[in-house]
Motif scaffolding. Structure first.
Motif, PDB file in Angstrom:
ATOM      1  N   GLY A 116      22.204  10.672   3.557  1.00 46.95           N
ATOM      2  CA  GLY A 116      22.108  12.028   4.088  1.00 46.95           C
ATOM      3  C   GLY A 116      20.748  12.293   4.702  1.00 46.95           C
ATOM      4  O   GLY A 116      20.630  12.916   5.757  1.00 46.95           O
ATOM      5  N   THR A 117      19.710  11.789   4.060  1.00 43.78           N
ATOM      6  CA  THR A 117      18.352  11.985   4.565  1.00 43.78           C
ATOM      7  C   THR A 117      18.161  11.272   5.890  1.00 43.78           C
ATOM      8  O   THR A 117      17.613  11.836   6.834  1.00 43.78           O
ATOM      9  CB  THR A 117      17.321  11.474   3.537  1.00 43.78           C
ATOM     10  OG1 THR A 117      17.540  12.144   2.301  1.00 43.78           O
ATOM     11  CG2 THR A 117      15.917  11.699   4.010  1.00 43.78           C
ATOM     12  N   GLU A 118      18.628  10.031   5.980  1.00 42.05           N
ATOM     13  CA  GLU A 118      18.483   9.267   7.221  1.00 42.05           C
ATOM     14  C   GLU A 118      19.271   9.927   8.348  1.00 42.05           C
ATOM     15  O   GLU A 118      18.805  10.023   9.480  1.00 42.05           O
ATOM     16  CB  GLU A 118      18.960   7.827   7.001  1.00 42.05           C
ATOM     17  CG  GLU A 118      18.687   6.889   8.169  1.00 42.05           C
ATOM     18  CD  GLU A 118      19.762   6.919   9.237  1.00 42.05           C
ATOM     19  OE1 GLU A 118      19.440   6.692  10.411  1.00 42.05           O
ATOM     20  OE2 GLU A 118      20.924   7.195   8.891  1.00 42.05           O
ATOM     21  N   TYR A 119      20.478  10.433   8.041  1.00 42.37           N
ATOM     22  CA  TYR A 119      21.291  11.112   9.046  1.00 42.37           C
ATOM     23  C   TYR A 119      20.575  12.366   9.546  1.00 42.37           C
ATOM     24  O   TYR A 119      20.483  12.602  10.754  1.00 42.37           O
ATOM     25  CB  TYR A 119      22.663  11.478   8.475  1.00 42.37           C
ATOM     26  CG  TYR A 119      23.461  12.338   9.412  1.00 42.37           C
ATOM     27  CD1 TYR A 119      24.100  11.779  10.512  1.00 42.37           C
ATOM     28  CD2 TYR A 119      23.555  13.713   9.220  1.00 42.37           C
ATOM     29  CE1 TYR A 119      24.818  12.555  11.397  1.00 42.37           C
ATOM     30  CE2 TYR A 119      24.269  14.499  10.100  1.00 42.37           C
ATOM     31  CZ  TYR A 119      24.891  13.921  11.185  1.00 42.37           C
ATOM     32  OH  TYR A 119      25.591  14.705  12.059  1.00 42.37           O
ATOM     33  N   LYS A 120      20.069  13.160   8.629  1.00 41.05           N
ATOM     34  CA  LYS A 120      19.370  14.389   9.017  1.00 41.05           C
ATOM     35  C   LYS A 120      18.132  14.059   9.839  1.00 41.05           C
ATOM     36  O   LYS A 120      17.840  14.729  10.832  1.00 41.05           O
ATOM     37  CB  LYS A 120      18.988  15.195   7.762  1.00 41.05           C
ATOM     38  CG  LYS A 120      18.424  16.554   8.048  1.00 41.05           C
ATOM     39  CD  LYS A 120      19.456  17.440   8.688  1.00 41.05           C
ATOM     40  CE  LYS A 120      18.924  18.837   8.883  1.00 41.05           C
ATOM     41  NZ  LYS A 120      19.873  19.688   9.582  1.00 41.05           N
ATOM     42  N   LEU A 121      17.388  13.022   9.435  1.00 44.31           N
ATOM     43  CA  LEU A 121      16.189  12.611  10.175  1.00 44.31           C
ATOM     44  C   LEU A 121      16.552  12.207  11.600  1.00 44.31           C
ATOM     45  O   LEU A 121      15.890  12.623  12.560  1.00 44.31           O
ATOM     46  CB  LEU A 121      15.489  11.456   9.463  1.00 44.31           C
ATOM     47  CG  LEU A 121      14.246  10.900  10.149  1.00 44.31           C
ATOM     48  CD1 LEU A 121      13.177  11.974  10.264  1.00 44.31           C
ATOM     49  CD2 LEU A 121      13.709   9.707   9.372  1.00 44.31           C
ATOM     50  N   SER A 122      17.617  11.421  11.767  1.00 44.21           N
ATOM     51  CA  SER A 122      18.003  11.001  13.121  1.00 44.21           C
ATOM     52  C   SER A 122      18.465  12.200  13.946  1.00 44.21           C
ATOM     53  O   SER A 122      18.210  12.261  15.147  1.00 44.21           O
ATOM     54  CB  SER A 122      19.083   9.918  13.080  1.00 44.21           C
ATOM     55  OG  SER A 122      20.299  10.444  12.615  1.00 44.21           O
ATOM     56  N   THR A 123      19.130  13.166  13.307  1.00 48.10           N
ATOM     57  CA  THR A 123      19.548  14.381  14.011  1.00 48.10           C
ATOM     58  C   THR A 123      18.330  15.168  14.472  1.00 48.10           C
ATOM     59  O   THR A 123      18.275  15.625  15.613  1.00 48.10           O
ATOM     60  CB  THR A 123      20.423  15.251  13.089  1.00 48.10           C
ATOM     61  OG1 THR A 123      21.560  14.491  12.675  1.00 48.10           O
ATOM     62  CG2 THR A 123      20.895  16.506  13.795  1.00 48.10           C
ATOM     63  N   LEU A 124      17.334  15.315  13.599  1.00 47.10           N
ATOM     64  CA  LEU A 124      16.118  16.043  13.964  1.00 47.10           C
ATOM     65  C   LEU A 124      15.341  15.316  15.059  1.00 47.10           C
ATOM     66  O   LEU A 124      14.812  15.949  15.977  1.00 47.10           O
ATOM     67  CB  LEU A 124      15.237  16.256  12.731  1.00 47.10           C
ATOM     68  CG  LEU A 124      15.798  17.223  11.686  1.00 47.10           C
ATOM     69  CD1 LEU A 124      14.925  17.207  10.434  1.00 47.10           C
ATOM     70  CD2 LEU A 124      15.916  18.627  12.245  1.00 47.10           C
TER      71      LEU A 124
END
Length: 162
Positions: free
Chosen positions: A76-84
């Motif tokens: 979830g953290t990696e997904y959110k980071l890539s989205t940001l």
């Protein structure tokens, strides 16, 4: 139990361990790796404990299995980071586009302003030269020819749009 065994195996798997070397970890010597893998395989688990596996490359169908840790899964953290990161990139791109658009508009305003100044000078010059022939009919209006008047009106229209 099955997940613990799978995680312990990754500690001695060369592909998985390569992810740890940037953090200063070094692999165990081969003799230790062999003994460790034998010990992991000998861990007794309950008969109904599922066996977890790691997908090393995309395995269509099987990679979606219930006890497969897929290479395509993301935290979830990696997904959110890539989205940001994507949002920041888009914002920077939009800012560059807006800056270019603003510079283009400013250049257009300067160009139109220069044309208006030129026309105003022409009008003033024509008005002063036509002033002595007050009774003579001409093809001008307020000291401008019809073409000059049309160009002047067009420039005023363009300026009002900006």
């Amino acid at each position: 139990q099955g997940l613990l065994k799978a995680w312990l195996r990754t500690l001695y798997d060369a592909d998985s361990f390569d992810l740890c070397t940037p953090f200063g970890f070094t692999a165990a010597p081969p003799s230790i790796q062999t003994k460790a893998m034998e010990a992991i395989d000998n861990i007794v688990t309950s008969p109904d404990a599922p066996e977890f596996t790691f997908e090393k490359s995309t395995d269509a169908g099987a990679g979606q299995g219930p006890y497969v840790l897929s290479v395509k899964r993301r935290s979830g953290t990696e997904y959110k980071l890539s989205t940001l990161e994507s949002m920041v990139t888009d914002t920077v791109d939009n800012e560059a586009l807006l800056t270019k658009s603003m510079e283009d508009l400013q250049a257009e305003v300067r160009s139109v302003t220069a044309k208006v100044d030129t026309l105003e000078d022409t009008v003033a010059a024509n008005a002063s030269s036509n002033g002595s022939d007050a009774g003579t009919p001409t093809s001008t209006t307020n000291g401008m020819s019809t073409a000059e008047r049309a160009e002047f009106e067009q420039l005023k229209k363009e300026l009002s749009l900006l």
